[in-house]
Design a protein around this motif. Structure first.
Motif, mmCIF file in Angstrom:
data_model
loop_
_atom_site.group_PDB
_atom_site.id
_atom_site.type_symbol
_atom_site.label_atom_id
_atom_site.label_comp_id
_atom_site.label_asym_id
_atom_site.label_seq_id
_atom_site.Cartn_x
_atom_site.Cartn_y
_atom_site.Cartn_z
ATOM 1 N N LEU A 154 64.096 -24.783 -21.399
ATOM 2 C CA LEU A 154 64.230 -23.863 -22.137
ATOM 3 C C LEU A 154 63.141 -22.929 -22.550
ATOM 4 C CD1 LEU A 154 66.327 -22.907 -24.704
ATOM 5 C CD2 LEU A 154 64.700 -24.080 -26.221
ATOM 6 N N TYR A 155 61.961 -23.498 -22.498
ATOM 7 C CA TYR A 155 60.866 -22.512 -22.846
ATOM 8 C C TYR A 155 60.385 -21.802 -21.696
ATOM 9 C CZ TYR A 155 59.774 -23.286 -27.700
ATOM 10 O OH TYR A 155 60.202 -23.537 -29.047
ATOM 11 N N LEU A 156 60.618 -22.468 -20.490
ATOM 12 C CA LEU A 156 60.527 -21.569 -19.113
ATOM 13 C C LEU A 156 61.237 -20.340 -19.042
ATOM 14 C CD1 LEU A 156 59.795 -24.375 -16.444
ATOM 15 C CD2 LEU A 156 58.320 -22.877 -17.521
ATOM 16 N N LEU A 157 62.746 -20.706 -19.511
ATOM 17 C CA LEU A 157 63.851 -19.534 -19.599
ATOM 18 C C LEU A 157 63.335 -18.570 -20.752
ATOM 19 C CD1 LEU A 157 66.465 -18.595 -18.763
ATOM 20 C CD2 LEU A 157 67.615 -20.022 -20.539
ATOM 21 N N ALA A 158 62.953 -18.961 -21.658
ATOM 22 C CA ALA A 158 62.195 -17.897 -22.607
ATOM 23 C C ALA A 158 61.239 -17.035 -22.178
ATOM 24 C CB ALA A 158 61.868 -18.638 -24.062
ATOM 25 N N VAL A 187 53.090 -21.933 -29.631
ATOM 26 C CA VAL A 187 53.438 -20.687 -28.953
ATOM 27 C C VAL A 187 53.285 -19.467 -29.869
ATOM 28 C CG1 VAL A 187 54.709 -21.709 -27.306
ATOM 29 C CG2 VAL A 187 55.851 -20.525 -29.113
ATOM 30 N N ILE A 188 53.355 -19.804 -31.193
ATOM 31 C CA ILE A 188 53.427 -18.429 -32.085
ATOM 32 C C ILE A 188 51.998 -17.890 -32.232
ATOM 33 C CG2 ILE A 188 53.560 -17.808 -34.644
ATOM 34 C CD1 ILE A 188 55.559 -19.814 -34.797
ATOM 35 N N PRO A 189 50.799 -18.325 -32.233
ATOM 36 C CA PRO A 189 49.502 -17.683 -32.148
ATOM 37 C C PRO A 189 49.270 -16.867 -30.860
ATOM 38 C CG PRO A 189 49.293 -19.973 -33.074
ATOM 39 C CD PRO A 189 50.693 -20.009 -32.479
ATOM 40 N N TRP A 190 49.742 -17.517 -29.846
ATOM 41 C CA TRP A 190 49.736 -16.851 -28.421
ATOM 42 C C TRP A 190 50.636 -15.517 -28.367
ATOM 43 C CZ3 TRP A 190 53.145 -15.643 -24.554
ATOM 44 C CH2 TRP A 190 52.526 -15.287 -23.446
ATOM 45 N N LEU A 191 51.742 -15.579 -29.119
ATOM 46 C CA LEU A 191 52.791 -14.431 -28.992
ATOM 47 C C LEU A 191 51.736 -13.332 -29.786
ATOM 48 C CD1 LEU A 191 56.106 -16.058 -29.705
ATOM 49 C CD2 LEU A 191 55.281 -14.844 -27.357
ATOM 50 N N ILE A 192 51.224 -13.604 -31.076
ATOM 51 C CA ILE A 192 50.655 -12.705 -31.910
ATOM 52 C C ILE A 192 49.305 -12.048 -31.148
ATOM 53 C CG2 ILE A 192 49.358 -12.502 -34.061
ATOM 54 C CD1 ILE A 192 51.399 -14.547 -35.351
ATOM 55 N N VAL A 193 48.451 -12.915 -30.622
ATOM 56 C CA VAL A 193 47.439 -12.494 -29.980
ATOM 57 C C VAL A 193 47.540 -11.657 -28.898
ATOM 58 C CG1 VAL A 193 45.470 -13.246 -28.571
ATOM 59 C CG2 VAL A 193 45.841 -14.586 -30.784
ATOM 60 N N ARG A 194 48.723 -12.004 -28.065
ATOM 61 C CA ARG A 194 48.984 -11.204 -26.761
ATOM 62 C C ARG A 194 50.002 -9.909 -27.262
ATOM 63 N NH1 ARG A 194 45.214 -11.139 -23.600
ATOM 64 N NH2 ARG A 194 44.630 -13.083 -22.468
ATOM 65 N N ARG A 195 50.473 -9.729 -28.486
ATOM 66 C CA ARG A 195 51.050 -8.537 -28.999
ATOM 67 C C ARG A 195 52.417 -8.653 -28.521
ATOM 68 N NH1 ARG A 195 46.260 -3.896 -28.677
ATOM 69 N NH2 ARG A 195 44.812 -4.951 -29.782
ATOM 70 N N VAL A 303 49.560 -23.617 -20.249
ATOM 71 C CA VAL A 303 48.569 -24.342 -20.916
ATOM 72 C C VAL A 303 49.026 -24.751 -22.403
ATOM 73 C CG1 VAL A 303 46.060 -24.354 -21.836
ATOM 74 C CG2 VAL A 303 46.852 -23.867 -19.317
ATOM 75 N N LEU A 304 49.440 -23.945 -23.081
ATOM 76 C CA LEU A 304 49.843 -24.374 -24.491
ATOM 77 C C LEU A 304 51.057 -25.403 -24.586
ATOM 78 C CD1 LEU A 304 49.896 -20.950 -26.360
ATOM 79 C CD2 LEU A 304 48.343 -22.894 -26.680
ATOM 80 N N LEU A 305 51.790 -25.299 -23.645
ATOM 81 C CA LEU A 305 53.029 -26.325 -23.606
ATOM 82 C C LEU A 305 52.248 -27.813 -23.386
ATOM 83 C CD1 LEU A 305 55.804 -24.396 -21.773
ATOM 84 C CD2 LEU A 305 55.450 -24.584 -24.357
ATOM 85 N N ALA A 306 51.360 -27.527 -22.346
ATOM 86 C CA ALA A 306 50.775 -28.883 -21.864
ATOM 87 C C ALA A 306 50.017 -29.470 -22.824
ATOM 88 C CB ALA A 306 50.186 -28.612 -20.419
ATOM 89 N N LEU A 307 49.475 -28.822 -23.880
ATOM 90 C CA LEU A 307 48.543 -29.450 -24.725
ATOM 91 C C LEU A 307 49.181 -29.725 -26.075
ATOM 92 C CD1 LEU A 307 45.560 -26.557 -25.001
ATOM 93 C CD2 LEU A 307 45.443 -28.964 -24.324
ATOM 94 N N ILE A 308 50.661 -29.756 -26.131
ATOM 95 C CA ILE A 308 51.262 -30.364 -27.215
ATOM 96 C C ILE A 308 51.079 -31.640 -27.333
ATOM 97 C CG2 ILE A 308 53.752 -30.738 -27.919
ATOM 98 C CD1 ILE A 308 54.379 -28.031 -27.172
ATOM 99 N N PRO A 309 51.392 -32.577 -26.473
ATOM 100 C CA PRO A 309 50.974 -34.076 -26.737
ATOM 101 C C PRO A 309 49.652 -34.418 -26.957
ATOM 102 C CG PRO A 309 51.602 -33.787 -24.343
ATOM 103 C CD PRO A 309 51.700 -32.371 -25.108
ATOM 104 N N SER A 310 48.623 -33.357 -26.671
ATOM 105 C CA SER A 310 47.247 -33.559 -27.046
ATOM 106 C C SER A 310 46.943 -33.285 -28.488
ATOM 107 C CB SER A 310 46.196 -32.853 -25.975
ATOM 108 O OG SER A 310 46.673 -33.229 -24.495
ATOM 109 N N LEU A 311 47.626 -32.481 -28.926
ATOM 110 C CA LEU A 311 47.610 -31.785 -30.295
ATOM 111 C C LEU A 311 48.710 -32.616 -31.416
ATOM 112 C CD1 LEU A 311 46.308 -28.491 -29.451
ATOM 113 C CD2 LEU A 311 45.016 -30.334 -30.017
#
Length: 398
Positions: A154-158, A187-195, A303-311
């Protein structure tokens, strides 16, 4: 998917065929040996059945004692058609849905890695190595009937929709993922930072809409009661992040703080999150803030998706969210002159990924793998390895 198969190269078609046959064989073996219960799917099936009957899907166990439904009410909509079928038929259909998505996601990642990173056809032996390393997390997903692979798809499609400037659809798809698992708010902070303002806005609209759409049939009070039950289901299973062994918090605590006699303070998770965020922002700054290359955007996102189980405290199947980085890292290894030596080192470092099953190493060793933090540590090495591999490929290939 059929049109996608027609556009595959020979190596991708071999992968799709072999992977499909292996998953069919795995399905038949589980059915023959009475191991086809698919306990996670039982939760979704049972919760959807309760909702269809007008009962709450929360606060009760389905299948096993730990089988508590923890997702939003609207997330059950996709499981309601399955709940109308006999369980064996429904679980079989869901198994093959996961299998189809697995083949589609992996071949998509192979092709995307060819295009963005390595500028050559993805090596067939690299496909084999990726499949071996991910075999345990994929096997668990199929055995349990979970939705992590579907959410990765789903997130790759998005992301694909966002890259085509279809921001509304991209945001709604991301919002759907958050309604299943709130971990994806990462993913929300990334969307904001990348405008990516439009995508972020529609993500918010999708989440809010998804929370209240069920009120159309349940009524306002009925929907609010369900949302309260959902909140209760989320909070009752909270675990202190410092005690979650495969997270970054647990790894730092068990490998650094405890050996030197320091107890993690209550603010320690905030410190780790803040430090990780600053490092991530520093990395984004190295990519620049205008005319960002597509490869950099995709790498930042995955990278953000991969970090989910680390955070976040999750089960070990969530480590499959690192599949895009695994494909990049292994694909890069097979561009090196001494690829077999590097591939052997990589295989050694990722032992916790593919040997972490009681069928191979026994229940006691599997428990050690799950509880010692080595899987989480190995996942962090994959993330760092993919980032460094990207840098190497930029310099050597351009």
């Amino acid at each position: 998917m059929l049109s996608s198969f027609q556009h595959m190269n020979a190596a991708e078609k071999r992968f799709a065929l072999v992977a499909s046959l292996l998953m069919l064989g795995y399905f038949l073996l589980q059915w023959k040996n009475g191991r086809d219960q698919m306990y996670d799917f039982q939760v979704y099936y049972g919760a959807a059945s309760e909702l269809i009957s007008g009962e709450t899907p929360y606060g009760q166990a389905f299948g096993v004692s730990s089988g508590i439904y923890k997702y939003s009410p609207i997330a059950l909509l996709i499981f309601m058609p399955f709940a109308l079928l006999p369980y064996k038929l429904a679980s079989s259909l869901f198994y093959f849905l996961i299998a189809g998505v697995l083949v589609y996601v992996m071949t998509h990642l192979f092709r995307l890695t060819e295009k963005l990173f390595i500028n050559k056809i993805y090596d067939g032996w690299a496909m084999v190595l990726v499949t071996i390393v991910l075999s345990d997390v994929f096997g668990r997903e199929l055995h349990l009937g979970n939705i992590n692979l579907l959410l990765l798809g789903l997130y790759l499609l998005a992301y694909r929709q966002m890259s085509k400037r279809r921001s509304i659809l991209a945001g709604v798809l991301m919002g759907m993922g958050i309604l299943f698992k709130p971990h994806f708010v990462i993913v929300i902070p990334w969307l904001i930072v990348r405008r990516e303002w439009k995508t972020a806005t529609w993500l918010g609209i999708g989440v809010v809409g998804g929370l209240f759409i069920p009120a159309i049939s349940l009524g306002w009070t009925g929907n609010m009661n369900l949302l309260a039950d959902w909140y209760g289901a989320l909070t009752i299973h909270n675990v202190d992040l410092v005690d979650s062994p495969n997270t970054l918090f647990g790894i730092i605590n068990s490998f650094i703080l405890q050996p030197i006699g320091i107890s993690a303070a209550k603010w320690f998770p905030l410190l780790v999150i803040g430090g990780t965020g600053l490092i991530y922002l520093w990395w984004l700054n190295r990519h620049g803030w205008s005319q960002l290359e597509e490869r950099n955007r995709f790498l930042e996102y995955t990278v953000l998706l991969a970090l989910i189980p680390s955070l976040a405290h999750t089960d070990t199947e969530h480590f499959l969210l690192a599949a895009p980085l695994m494909v990049l890292l292994v694909g890069g290894i097979f561009t090196l002159k001494n690829k077999w030596a590097i591939a052997a080192i990589f295989a050694l470092c990722t032992i916790p990924w593919y040997l972490n099953t009681p069928d191979i190493i026994g229940a006691r060793m599997t428990e050690f793998m799950d509880m010692s933090g080595v899987l989480g540590l190995s996942s962090l090495l994959v993330v760092l390895g993919a980032v460094f591999m990207d840098g190497y490929l930029k310099k050597s290939i351009g």
